[in-house]
Design an enzyme around this catalytic site. Sequence first.
Site, mmCIF file in Angstrom:
data_model
loop_
_atom_site.group_PDB
_atom_site.id
_atom_site.type_symbol
_atom_site.label_atom_id
_atom_site.label_comp_id
_atom_site.label_asym_id
_atom_site.label_seq_id
_atom_site.Cartn_x
_atom_site.Cartn_y
_atom_site.Cartn_z
ATOM 1 N N ALA A 74 0.836 -1.199 0.000
ATOM 2 C CA ALA A 74 0.000 0.000 0.000
ATOM 3 C C ALA A 74 0.874 1.254 0.000
ATOM 4 C CB ALA A 74 -0.912 0.007 1.223
ATOM 5 N N ARG B 107 5.039 2.713 1.909
ATOM 6 C CA ARG B 107 6.259 3.403 1.474
ATOM 7 C C ARG B 107 6.771 4.321 2.586
ATOM 8 N NH1 ARG B 107 5.286 7.028 -2.587
ATOM 9 N NH2 ARG B 107 7.517 7.037 -3.028
ATOM 10 N N TYR C 37 1.447 -13.173 1.397
ATOM 11 C CA TYR C 37 1.551 -12.695 2.774
ATOM 12 C C TYR C 37 2.051 -13.811 3.685
ATOM 13 C CZ TYR C 37 -1.673 -9.238 0.772
ATOM 14 O OH TYR C 37 -2.269 -8.304 -0.030
ATOM 15 N N LEU D 176 -2.851 -3.573 5.145
ATOM 16 C CA LEU D 176 -3.853 -4.151 4.255
ATOM 17 C C LEU D 176 -5.207 -3.465 4.441
ATOM 18 C CD1 LEU D 176 -2.992 -7.915 4.856
ATOM 19 C CD2 LEU D 176 -2.394 -6.549 2.845
ATOM 20 N N HIS E 29 -7.765 -7.284 8.084
ATOM 21 C CA HIS E 29 -6.915 -7.170 9.273
ATOM 22 C C HIS E 29 -7.063 -8.348 10.219
ATOM 23 C CE1 HIS E 29 -5.960 -2.564 9.192
ATOM 24 N NE2 HIS E 29 -5.599 -3.205 8.095
ATOM 25 N N LYS F 134 -4.187 1.918 10.799
ATOM 26 C CA LYS F 134 -5.550 2.308 11.144
ATOM 27 C C LYS F 134 -6.377 2.513 9.880
ATOM 28 C CE LYS F 134 -6.147 5.957 10.073
ATOM 29 N NZ LYS F 134 -6.259 6.480 8.667
#
Length: 362
Positions: free
Chosen positions: A16, A20, A64, A80, A85, A103
């Site tokens: 996601a 980064r 994963y 994710l 989650h 979050k």
Amino acid sequence: MAEEAAPIRFGILGCAEVARKVSRAITLSPNATLYAVGSRSLDKATKFAASNGFPPHAKVYGSYEGVIEDPEVDAVYVPLPTSLHVQWAVLAAQKKKHLLLEKPVALNVHDLHKILEACESNGLQYMDATMWMHHPRTTQMFHFLSDPQQFGRLQSVHATSTYAVTPYFLENDIRVKPELDALGALGDTGWYCVRAILWASNYELPKSARALHKPTYNDAGVILACAASLSWEDDKVATFYCSFFTNVSMDIIVMGTKGSLRVHDYIIPNQEKEARFSTSSNSNWLELSLGWAPNPSDHVVYNDLPQEVHMVKEFARLVGAIKYNNSKPEDTWPIISRKTQLVIDAVKTSIDNGLEPVEIKG
């Protein structure tokens, strides 16, 4: 390198955009290192590692599972979609991986309980990735709020978290997809507002929550903007507004019997190496109400490391204490996450119940 000084080895689940930023933070943190990344696409994971500072020896997985099965990974960062989650956080905990969870941490407190129970039963450190909590400015602001002479007793809090998205976002981003992030703006930007309100109230749960008006939804029924009020037994009150349609706003206004605090960029400081806030204490009017006395005070907090690096450092410190010194996991972070989720759930219930007030039970 002595074993007690060895950096904590991080694995990242997914590629996601926010990963980064956290990858950079892990690289900059003196007690952490990028060790592995996994994606559903090996090619995507390989490109992510190459473009985000992963060292040559880092492991790259096309799943994963590869990350959480790796025995050398100490901790995982999970950015994710929220709907995934509970599955992957619980699996990671079962494989003895400490958990830094993006979050919003869960779709509801029931799912969060599964995650926290998995971490607790395996002796693991949990922390949510609410980065602004770790900025040195946040500590200084809380010192002011805790001063009975300068701030007094808390009366009211107002928080905002908004940004204007693009048409592409509204069609394609995971935050507008009910199967991925069903809480929409309430989970994304609303999480920050609720956390700010709880922080200002020293994490005392409100007694009730009430949505202030009918939210803005997309065609799939995902919340794109909403507002709510919170109230406490001692008549403290708070309001917040979160939106995907409003110009960037990250404000906290906290009012006490003797003082007030204002900050305009609490989530992401306007500048990475300095952050500002203002306070006023024991103020009154000048003659003929021509001004204030004393004037509000402006404060600047300088820092060499970005707030996300402070977050990673603290999380890695806690993990290191468990790994090398047999310490117990710090329970502050699970408690704060749970309280934040409880309030989010109550606001969502109020929305679903036609804006009726909802009691919050701890």
